[in-house]
Design an enzyme around this catalytic site. Sequence first.
Site, PDB file in Angstrom:
ATOM      1  N   GLY A  63       0.813  -1.215   0.000  1.00 52.48           N
ATOM      2  CA  GLY A  63       0.000   0.000   0.000  1.00 52.48           C
ATOM      3  C   GLY A  63       0.839   1.253   0.000  1.00 52.48           C
ATOM      4  O   GLY A  63       0.619   2.158   0.813  1.00 52.48           O
TER       5      GLY A  63
ATOM      6  N   SER B 175      -2.872   0.953  14.506  1.00 47.74           N
ATOM      7  CA  SER B 175      -3.514   2.255  14.677  1.00 47.74           C
ATOM      8  C   SER B 175      -3.873   2.438  16.142  1.00 47.74           C
ATOM      9  O   SER B 175      -4.071   1.457  16.880  1.00 47.74           O
ATOM     10  CB  SER B 175      -4.784   2.335  13.833  1.00 47.74           C
TER      11      SER B 175
ATOM     12  N   TYR C 146     -12.558  -1.562  11.473  1.00 50.99           N
ATOM     13  CA  TYR C 146     -11.181  -1.056  11.402  1.00 50.99           C
ATOM     14  C   TYR C 146     -10.435  -1.300  12.716  1.00 50.99           C
ATOM     15  O   TYR C 146      -9.302  -1.780  12.732  1.00 50.99           O
ATOM     16  CB  TYR C 146     -11.221   0.437  11.076  1.00 50.99           C
TER      17      TYR C 146
ATOM     18  N   LYS D 242      -7.101  -3.680  13.336  1.00 55.67           N
ATOM     19  CA  LYS D 242      -5.841  -3.139  13.853  1.00 55.67           C
ATOM     20  C   LYS D 242      -5.480  -3.753  15.210  1.00 55.67           C
ATOM     21  O   LYS D 242      -4.295  -3.919  15.526  1.00 55.67           O
ATOM     22  CB  LYS D 242      -5.936  -1.617  13.954  1.00 55.67           C
TER      23      LYS D 242
END
Length: 250
Positions: A14, A147, A160, A164
Amino acid sequence: MTESENRRCAVVTGSTRGIGRAVARELAAAGMNVVVNSSSERSLPAAEAVAAEIAEEFGVETLAVAANVAIEEEANALIAAAAEANGRVDVLVNNAGITRDGLIARMKEEDFDDVISVNLKGAYNTMRKVCPMLARQRWGRVINLSSIAGINGNAGQVNYSASKAGLIGMTKSAAREFAGRGITVNAIAPGFVETDMTEKFASDENVMKRIPVGRMGRPDEIASLALFLASDAAAYITGEVIRIDGGLAI
């Protein structure tokens, strides 16, 4: 052995923009060959542009590879292409990630599955392929971009945050598995960083008030930490989750 063959090789998933691009640039500036990854053939031109920019600016070998790391065959092909082009892979930075935000009561199942597949299974796929290579070399660095949401959670980001948090567990477990082979596995947990993903928060005064240093982080600040963790100087650091969030989680 040529100078290029003697360089370490880093794969950054990414890495066409944002934190991934900054990490790719930082590792190249330190003299590593870098494999730049896009998620699909459609975004491959962006990866090729970053790879060309890095090669010209830092004089290292680069390669652009389109691969959706959530798909095992494509993740395997990414690592194989890196190893074939460089004769080795030394550093893996799992940065690829997506968001599909929404409150849990209204979140679609596919939005949950897509985020888990890219953010968590994608890292599993690349680590599963690269770690045996690193073990044979008796040296390697794996850096997973988690994160602050994976530590504290965040309303509207169940998928999300779960991905994480899972990445943190994966990091700690893999660190235990490979510590005896000269491989370190660490995670970086950024807070609000200036990227396309967080653009909507840049002018939100309520968000800024939550950050003690009073600003969002920059991708190059994350990249500097990634470079340290990828270096020989970080050989005694493994299984760590390092927050870089301006004090957000204090």
